[in-house]
Design an enzyme around this catalytic site. Structure first.
Site, PDB file in Angstrom:
ATOM      1  N   HIS A  35      88.113  90.103  42.746  1.00 26.48           N
ATOM      2  CA  HIS A  35      88.859  88.853  42.802  1.00 26.48           C
ATOM      3  C   HIS A  35      88.287  87.982  43.912  1.00 26.48           C
ATOM      4  CE1 HIS A  35      92.071  90.131  46.022  1.00 26.48           C
ATOM      5  NE2 HIS A  35      90.902  90.641  46.286  1.00 26.48           N
ATOM      6  N   CYS A  71      87.614  86.964  52.163  1.00 24.09           N
ATOM      7  CA  CYS A  71      88.176  87.173  50.826  1.00 24.09           C
ATOM      8  C   CYS A  71      88.091  85.937  49.935  1.00 24.09           C
ATOM      9  CB  CYS A  71      89.615  87.671  50.919  1.00 24.09           C
ATOM     10  SG  CYS A  71      89.712  89.325  51.626  1.00 24.09           S
ATOM     11  N   HIS A  83      84.885  89.711  45.623  1.00 26.68           N
ATOM     12  CA  HIS A  83      84.737  91.057  46.163  1.00 26.68           C
ATOM     13  C   HIS A  83      85.655  91.973  45.370  1.00 26.68           C
ATOM     14  CE1 HIS A  83      88.297  89.445  48.075  1.00 26.68           C
ATOM     15  NE2 HIS A  83      88.686  90.701  48.340  1.00 26.68           N
ATOM     16  N   HIS A 109      87.949  95.850  44.802  1.00 27.66           N
ATOM     17  CA  HIS A 109      88.753  96.909  45.391  1.00 27.66           C
ATOM     18  C   HIS A 109      88.924  98.034  44.382  1.00 27.66           C
ATOM     19  CE1 HIS A 109      90.015  94.417  48.782  1.00 27.66           C
ATOM     20  NE2 HIS A 109      90.233  93.437  47.913  1.00 27.66           N
ATOM     21  N   HIS A 144      87.809  96.804  35.889  1.00 30.12           N
ATOM     22  CA  HIS A 144      86.462  96.229  35.825  1.00 30.12           C
ATOM     23  C   HIS A 144      86.476  94.776  35.349  1.00 30.12           C
ATOM     24  CE1 HIS A 144      85.328 100.370  36.485  1.00 30.12           C
ATOM     25  NE2 HIS A 144      84.159  99.912  36.893  1.00 30.12           N
ATOM     26  N   GLU A 184      95.569  98.326  47.871  1.00 27.98           N
ATOM     27  CA  GLU A 184      94.307  97.587  47.771  1.00 27.98           C
ATOM     28  C   GLU A 184      93.185  98.330  48.501  1.00 27.98           C
ATOM     29  OE1 GLU A 184      94.315  93.152  47.925  1.00 27.98           O
ATOM     30  OE2 GLU A 184      93.098  93.484  49.714  1.00 27.98           O
TER      31      GLU A 184
END
Length: 150
Positions: free
Chosen positions: A16, A25, A29, A31, A75, A136
């Protein structure tokens, strides 16, 4: 008969970007998310019922969460459709990427609200969503409780 809470855990990989954010952020990137889903209900006490003794079959809960969350978000690249990322989303889709556009900033806090709605609307009437925890990272997570939603 008492009410019982049961929990099933899920994991998925998602990327996201937080448009307008003042830190790293703001860049795309990813998680390795961990989602814990807790429901509450009374175990079935009908001895002739194939699910006797269960609040809900873990397999049935898994089907709901997989179809509403994991299969959609795993994904994928999650972007707010109300930002300039819309242009980026179009390009990524044209390149064959799985892009999910949402109506909110894709933070853990907003994602967990979305997940709560998606999951709760699919649960059988006698089962309520009790809580969600969306991890996260190893040290950062959001928690949603039904009792807080007044």
């Amino acid at each position: 008969m008492s009410k019982i809470r049961i929990t099933k855990e899920f994991s998925f990989e998602t990327a996201h970007a937080l448009h307008g954010y003042d830190g790293k952020c703001k860049n795309i990137h990813g998680h390795s998310y961990k989602l814990s889903v807790t429901v509450i209900g009374k175990p079935i006490d009908d001895l002739t019922h194939v699910k006797c003794g269960m609040v809900i079959d873990f397999g049935d809960l898994k089907k709901i969460v997989k179809s509403e969350v994991v299969d959609v978000w795993d994904h994928a690249i999650i972007l707010n459709k109300n930002t300039p990322h819309l242009h980026l989303a179009k390009q990524l889709k044209e390149l064959g990427n799985n892009v999910v556009l949402v109506d909110y900033q894709p933070t853990s806090e907003k994602m967990i609200e979305d997940f709560a709605h998606r999951i709760s609307t699919q649960l059988p009437n006698h089962i309520q969503l009790h809580s969600l925890q969306l991890r996260e990272t190893e040290t950062a997570y959001a928690t949603w409780y039904a009792e807080d939603q007044v």
